[in-house]
Enzyme design. Structure first.
Site, PDB file in Angstrom:
ATOM      1  N   CYS A   1      44.032 -21.125   2.362  1.00 46.49           N
ATOM      2  CA  CYS A   1      43.065 -19.882   1.945  1.00 46.49           C
ATOM      3  C   CYS A   1      44.305 -19.094   0.764  1.00 46.49           C
ATOM      4  O   CYS A   1      43.055 -18.196  -0.038  1.00 46.49           O
ATOM      5  CB  CYS A   1      42.947 -18.551   2.950  1.00 46.49           C
ATOM      6  SG  CYS A   1      43.928 -18.142   4.096  1.00 46.49           S
TER       7      CYS A   1
ATOM      8  N   HIS B   1      44.910  -9.248   1.816  1.00 42.50           N
ATOM      9  CA  HIS B   1      44.448 -10.332   2.684  1.00 42.50           C
ATOM     10  C   HIS B   1      42.933  -9.852   3.333  1.00 42.50           C
ATOM     11  O   HIS B   1      41.823 -10.590   3.026  1.00 42.50           O
ATOM     12  CB  HIS B   1      45.167 -11.326   2.635  1.00 42.50           C
ATOM     13  CG  HIS B   1      44.314 -12.160   3.965  1.00 42.50           C
ATOM     14  ND1 HIS B   1      43.768 -13.620   2.515  1.00 42.50           N
ATOM     15  CD2 HIS B   1      44.327 -13.009   4.571  1.00 42.50           C
ATOM     16  CE1 HIS B   1      43.352 -14.537   2.802  1.00 42.50           C
ATOM     17  NE2 HIS B   1      44.242 -14.388   4.176  1.00 42.50           N
TER      18      HIS B   1
ATOM     19  N   HIS C   1      35.376 -14.093   4.017  1.00 39.71           N
ATOM     20  CA  HIS C   1      36.562 -15.050   3.671  1.00 39.71           C
ATOM     21  C   HIS C   1      36.298 -16.542   2.458  1.00 39.71           C
ATOM     22  O   HIS C   1      35.110 -17.338   3.594  1.00 39.71           O
ATOM     23  CB  HIS C   1      37.186 -15.476   5.120  1.00 39.71           C
ATOM     24  CG  HIS C   1      38.627 -16.244   5.202  1.00 39.71           C
ATOM     25  ND1 HIS C   1      38.769 -16.544   3.580  1.00 39.71           N
ATOM     26  CD2 HIS C   1      39.125 -15.654   5.240  1.00 39.71           C
ATOM     27  CE1 HIS C   1      39.906 -17.076   3.660  1.00 39.71           C
ATOM     28  NE2 HIS C   1      40.690 -16.392   4.887  1.00 39.71           N
TER      29      HIS C   1
END
Length: 249
Positions: free
Chosen positions: A30, A166, A206
């Protein structure tokens, strides 16, 4: 194979747009699209490129699907991502794409480009095995790379007004990320609650390999629009958090 293989994504774009500089696809989980941005910055600084496209794309199928909730796992039980909130139980995955065009600032000014923001510095590292498990984040690893990025940019922590985190909304990840930020900032400042913190994941989910470039684009949009998009579903800070005594609000 040529149409679907990840290896040929960047080179196909270069072929279609007649781009002549370095062109490659990279994978780093990610963090992929932010690593791509850092690599693009280096390409510009070393004059391998005069302009650089960097980003990521994540599209998963089927589009409408469910997940099996496991307590302490990564996915949310109710389809809500509550980053840094006491009710956070996991993240929600989505599909998306984000790409930024980078140029050396003097070139952009000379060419009369619309400049959304300037990257003053970036840094990459890995936390090795100093964590509870392979997929777990590390306070020390994150803290070091934050400090490295600040040094590369030549900025003091107390001049930073916003952190795009994040912020996955997981009970494990958010407290560790907040602790790492606190550790990095505390090394250079004693000021409290001067820096806002947020994440786009509460609004768009996400986006896996596209998460980094999506997050880095939001502060640029905030500055361009002179407004800040607040995170969704934030009611109260995570339990045992250091919000009240830390640098963030």
């Amino acid at each position: 194979m040529l149409g679907n293989s990840l290896d040929f994504l960047s080179t196909r774009v270069s072929y279609k747009l007649n781009l002549r500089g370095p062109s490659f696809t990279l994978q780093a989980g990610c963090s992929t699209s932010l690593v791509a941005v850092c690599q693009a910055v280096q390409s510009l600084l070393t004059f391998q490129s005069d302009m650089a496209l960097a980003g990521g794309v994540s599209i998963t199928f089927p589009q409408k699907r469910g997940t099996e909730y496991q307590e302490g796992g990564m996915t949310s039980p109710d389809g809500r991502c509550r980053a840094f909130d006491a009710g956070a139980q996991g993240t929600v995955f989505g599909s998306g794409v984000g790409v930024v065009l980078l140029k050396r600032v003097e070139d952009a000014v000379r060419d009369g480009d619309h400049i959304y923001s300037m990257i003053r510095g970036c840094a990459l590292n890995n936390d090795g095995s100093s964590k509870v498990g392979f997929t777990a984040p590390s306070i020390e690893g994150q803290s070091r790379v934050i400090a490295m990025a600040q040094e590369a940019a030549g900025v003091s922590p107390d001049t930073i007004g916003y952190i795009e985190a994040h912020g996955t909304g997981t009970p494990l990840g958010d407290p560790i990320e907040l602790a790492a930020l606190t550790q990095a900032f505390s090394a250079k400042t004693t000021a409290k609650q001067f820096c806002a913190i947020g994440t786009t994941k509460t609004n768009v989910g996400h986006l896996d390999v596209a998460a980094g470039v999506t997050g880095s684009s939001m502060p640029q949009i905030f500055c361009d629009m002179a407004c800040c998009l607040p995170p969704c579903i934030f009611i109260r800070p995570i339990r045992n958090s250091t919000f009240r005594i830390a640098h963030f609000s």
